[in-house]
Design an enzyme around this catalytic site. Structure first.
Site, mmCIF file in Angstrom:
data_model
loop_
_atom_site.group_PDB
_atom_site.id
_atom_site.type_symbol
_atom_site.label_atom_id
_atom_site.label_comp_id
_atom_site.label_asym_id
_atom_site.label_seq_id
_atom_site.Cartn_x
_atom_site.Cartn_y
_atom_site.Cartn_z
ATOM 1 N NE ARG A 257 -1.675 1.793 3.674
ATOM 2 C CZ ARG A 257 -1.474 1.524 4.956
ATOM 3 N NH1 ARG A 257 -2.018 0.472 5.511
ATOM 4 N NH2 ARG A 257 -0.724 2.297 5.699
ATOM 5 C CG HIS A 261 -5.938 2.392 6.659
ATOM 6 N ND1 HIS A 261 -6.124 1.092 6.273
ATOM 7 C CD2 HIS A 261 -7.088 2.782 7.275
ATOM 8 C CE1 HIS A 261 -7.342 0.700 6.641
ATOM 9 N NE2 HIS A 261 -7.936 1.709 7.248
ATOM 10 C CE1 TYR A 270 1.205 2.729 9.097
ATOM 11 C CE2 TYR A 270 0.002 4.370 10.355
ATOM 12 C CZ TYR A 270 0.126 3.582 9.231
ATOM 13 O OH TYR A 270 -0.814 3.650 8.243
HETATM 14 C C1 TPP Z 1 -14.662 -5.244 12.525
HETATM 15 C C2 TPP Z 1 -13.770 -4.038 12.346
HETATM 16 N N1 TPP Z 1 -12.765 -3.807 13.210
HETATM 17 C C3 TPP Z 1 -11.963 -2.728 13.057
HETATM 18 C C4 TPP Z 1 -12.192 -1.838 12.030
HETATM 19 C C5 TPP Z 1 -11.260 -0.633 11.829
HETATM 20 N N2 TPP Z 1 -10.429 -0.906 10.644
HETATM 21 C C6 TPP Z 1 -10.716 -0.401 9.436
HETATM 22 S S1 TPP Z 1 -9.652 -0.905 8.265
HETATM 23 C C7 TPP Z 1 -8.734 -1.780 9.378
HETATM 24 C C8 TPP Z 1 -7.488 -2.525 8.948
HETATM 25 C C9 TPP Z 1 -7.752 -3.410 7.788
HETATM 26 O O1 TPP Z 1 -6.553 -3.978 7.342
HETATM 27 P P1 TPP Z 1 -6.540 -5.020 6.186
HETATM 28 O O2 TPP Z 1 -7.603 -6.037 6.383
HETATM 29 O O3 TPP Z 1 -5.151 -5.504 6.053
HETATM 30 O O4 TPP Z 1 -6.978 -4.177 4.891
HETATM 31 P P2 TPP Z 1 -6.262 -2.896 4.250
HETATM 32 O O5 TPP Z 1 -6.912 -1.691 4.887
HETATM 33 O O6 TPP Z 1 -4.807 -2.987 4.542
HETATM 34 O O7 TPP Z 1 -6.564 -2.947 2.808
HETATM 35 C C10 TPP Z 1 -9.281 -1.683 10.638
HETATM 36 C C11 TPP Z 1 -8.726 -2.336 11.844
HETATM 37 C C12 TPP Z 1 -13.268 -2.097 11.145
HETATM 38 N N3 TPP Z 1 -13.537 -1.313 10.107
HETATM 39 N N4 TPP Z 1 -14.037 -3.206 11.316
#
Ligand code: TPP
Length: 358
Positions: A257, A261, A270
């Protein structure tokens, strides 16, 4: 190409194009020149739309937005391997997949502008709406795939999620059910190295996320996620299994990425700038441009021409999205229940009467 040749537990990873854009002739899929060029056009479209979203957000014309820069190859390569009737179940970072499937761009803009209409995707596209809760949609994908096999249809379901989602209970439940029921699902993990601020290594002790499939009786394959041809090949192989009734496949695409985020995040807190600079030359457009150039299919003039076409389409789509009528206040009550429960009916009436008084 046999998936079995790429055992993630042996550290094997599928790659067709090396970082200089040289193709492995034994693996190169038999795609005609038009499709090879289409892959670049779609990746470029995603890149330009993505950058537009960042600008719109900074100008206050869009809400929070999750950039896809760096992950275009995973999405374009895999979706191009599907048939039109296969389903796509996205998380929230699947702009490129949506564009390949033909989701109208103004709908995508509307979603991130906070308009419910952005989730109203033409049914014929078989592209589910954005899922913000991490991992919940993996269960939807399994359910959808089980439904397809009960009906003895031949379609498959391609479900995208991030590395962070594989730490959720929903991932475990979805793969458990998909494995035992031999559901025609393709679980496509875009391992982009980070789940917001949590690095991949800090969230799971498995050597490869693709290896998690073993526990569910699901073959897994790790691919170079910055190589659209590897994404195409792996998805094609997974589709063959799904259509032959052999069940699901787990694909882990190693990508990166490049942006934050979301637009609300500051990765500088970080992640080192040096890490990003190290990854930048490996990004999919750079590599694929070199590949096309080596085959005499790319020129600066061609890229300028398609860029102009894409920019025109983006400008028209922004206009359509911004001209879209504002939602009615009562919309927040109207689409969840066939018949409003009494307490919500009272709230709706109270809202409408207070708006009339204003
Ligand atoms: C159930 C839940 N827990 C926490 C969050 C907050 N949150 C949003 S995105 C994220 C990280 C997601 O990481 P990943 O699955 O690796 O996808 P990426 O964003 O890197 O594409 C978190 C913890 C959420 N949206 N839903």
């Amino acid at each position: 190409m046999e998936l079995a040749d790429y055992d993630p537990l042996q550290g094997k990873r599928l790659q067709v194009l090396d970082p200089e854009g040289n193709a492995d002739p034994a693996l190169l899929p038999a795609l005609d020149e038009e499709v090879l060029c289409l892959i670049f056009r779609r990746m470029l479209a995603a890149r330009l739309v993505d950058r537009t979203c960042l600008t719109l957000q900074r100008e206050g014309r869009m809400g929070t937005y999750p950039p896809v820069e760096g992950q275009e190859a995973c999405q374009v390569g895999s979706v191009l391997a599907l048939s039109e009737t296969d389903w796509i179940v996205p998380s929230f970072r699947e702009l490129a997949a949506a564009l390949v499937r033909g989701v109208p761009l103004e709908r995508i803009f509307l979603y991130w502008m906070g308009h419910e209409e952005g989730s109203r995707i033409p049914k014929s596209l078989r592209f589910l709406p954005v899922a913000i809760p991490v991992g919940t949609h993996i269960l939807h994908a399994t359910g959808l795939a089980m439904g397809i096999s009960y009906r003895r249809e031949k379609d498959a379901v391609l479900c995208f999620f991030g590395d962070g989602a594989t730490s959720e209970g929903d991932f475990h439940e979805a793969l458990t059910f998909a494995g035992v029921s031999k559901a025609p699902a393709i679980f496509f993990c875009q391992n982009n190295a980070w789940a917001i601020s949590v690095p991949r290594k800090a969230q799971c002790a498995a050597t490869a996320l693709a290896a998690k499939g073993v526990g569910y009786g699901i073959p897994g394959v790790q691919i170079d996620g910055n190589d659209p041809l590897a994404a195409y090949l792996a998805t094609e192989a997974a589709l063959r299994r799904a259509r032959a009734g052999e069940g699901p496949t787990l694909i882990e695409a190693i990508t990166y990425r490049l942006g934050p985020h979301t637009t609300s995040d500051d990765p500088g807190r970080y992640r080192s700038a040096e890490e990003v600079e190290r990854m930048r030359p490996l990004e999919p457009l750079v590599r694929y441009r070199l590949f096309l150039q080596g085959r005499g299919l790319w020129s600066e003039a061609w890229e300028a021409e398609i860029t102009a076409d894409i920019e025109k389409w983006i400008a028209e789509s922004i206009q359509k999205a911004e001209a879209f009528p504002d939602p009615a206040p009562e919309d927040i009550f109207d689409y969840m229940f066939a018949e409003l429960p009494p307490h919500l009916a009272r709230q709706k009436a109270s809202l409408l009467s207070s708006l009339q008084e204003e």
